[in-house]
Design an enzyme around this catalytic site. Structure first.
Site, PDB file in Angstrom:
ATOM      1  N   ALA A  60      80.768  42.068 -31.716  1.00 46.23           N
ATOM      2  CA  ALA A  60      81.597  40.905 -32.043  1.00 46.23           C
ATOM      3  C   ALA A  60      80.800  39.605 -31.927  1.00 46.23           C
ATOM      4  CB  ALA A  60      82.821  40.864 -31.126  1.00 46.23           C
ATOM      5  N   GLU A  61      80.039  39.444 -30.838  1.00 47.08           N
ATOM      6  CA  GLU A  61      79.277  38.204 -30.669  1.00 47.08           C
ATOM      7  C   GLU A  61      78.163  38.093 -31.706  1.00 47.08           C
ATOM      8  OE1 GLU A  61      77.046  35.357 -27.439  1.00 47.08           O
ATOM      9  OE2 GLU A  61      78.401  36.921 -26.726  1.00 47.08           O
ATOM     10  N   THR A  62      77.587  39.211 -32.077  1.00 50.04           N
ATOM     11  CA  THR A  62      76.555  39.202 -33.114  1.00 50.04           C
ATOM     12  C   THR A  62      77.130  38.683 -34.429  1.00 50.04           C
ATOM     13  OG1 THR A  62      75.341  41.008 -32.074  1.00 50.04           O
ATOM     14  CG2 THR A  62      74.971  40.666 -34.436  1.00 50.04           C
ATOM     15  N   SER A  65      77.922  34.917 -34.067  1.00 49.54           N
ATOM     16  CA  SER A  65      76.696  34.115 -33.977  1.00 49.54           C
ATOM     17  C   SER A  65      76.003  33.983 -35.322  1.00 49.54           C
ATOM     18  CB  SER A  65      75.730  34.742 -32.969  1.00 49.54           C
ATOM     19  OG  SER A  65      76.246  34.676 -31.665  1.00 49.54           O
TER      20      SER A  65
END
Length: 144
Positions: A60-62, A65
């Site tokens: 999710a953060e990838t 970002s």
């Protein structure tokens, strides 16, 4: 958009990083939508044989970002994670999960992205929200 040319520049492909280790591949990427997949196999399992929540959060953060970076890079900026939360909704033992991220807010110094992970049947696995800081690009830096 799978199977063709990479949808990201080489420096964002994640070679030698957690992105590569987790097997994350990008199917679509822009400053307003990112779609990526991750295989569910032993390297992303928790001890009970299910997809580890941390692997879901990393995916999710990838996605958030990369999307935020693509939105701000033309201004000489990068995006770095400030906060992320996740609700794990369904266990997955194998196959592939697909994450789709879209911005909720894109400001001058902050972005907030919503990310939904689904299994191969389209069933929800995890929902996440990620807040990113938009900062000047360090020499040779990307998102993170």
């Amino acid at each position: 958009m799978s199977g063709g040319a990479p949808v990201l520049p080489d420096e964002l492909q994640g070679r030698g990083t957690l992105v590569e280790h987790l097997g994350i591949i990008f199917l679509e990427a822009s400053g307003t939508r990112v779609v990526a997949q991750m295989p569910v196999e032993s390297r992303v399992h928790q001890p009970m044989g299910l997809l580890h929540g941390g692997a879901s959060v990393a995916l999710a953060e990838t996605v958030a970002s990369v999307g935020a970076y693509l939105n701000v890079c033309a201004r000489g900026m990068v995006a770095v994670g400030l906060e992320i939360n996740a609700n794990h909704l369904r266990g997955v033992t194998s196959g592939t999960v697909t994450a789709t991220g879209t911005p909720i807010f894109q400001g001058r110094t902050t972005e907030v992205w919503s990310i939904e992970l689904v299994d191969e049947r389209g069933k929800p696995v995890c929902v996440s929200r990620c807040t990113l800081a938009v900062i000047p690009a360090p020499q040779g830096g990307q998102s993170g």
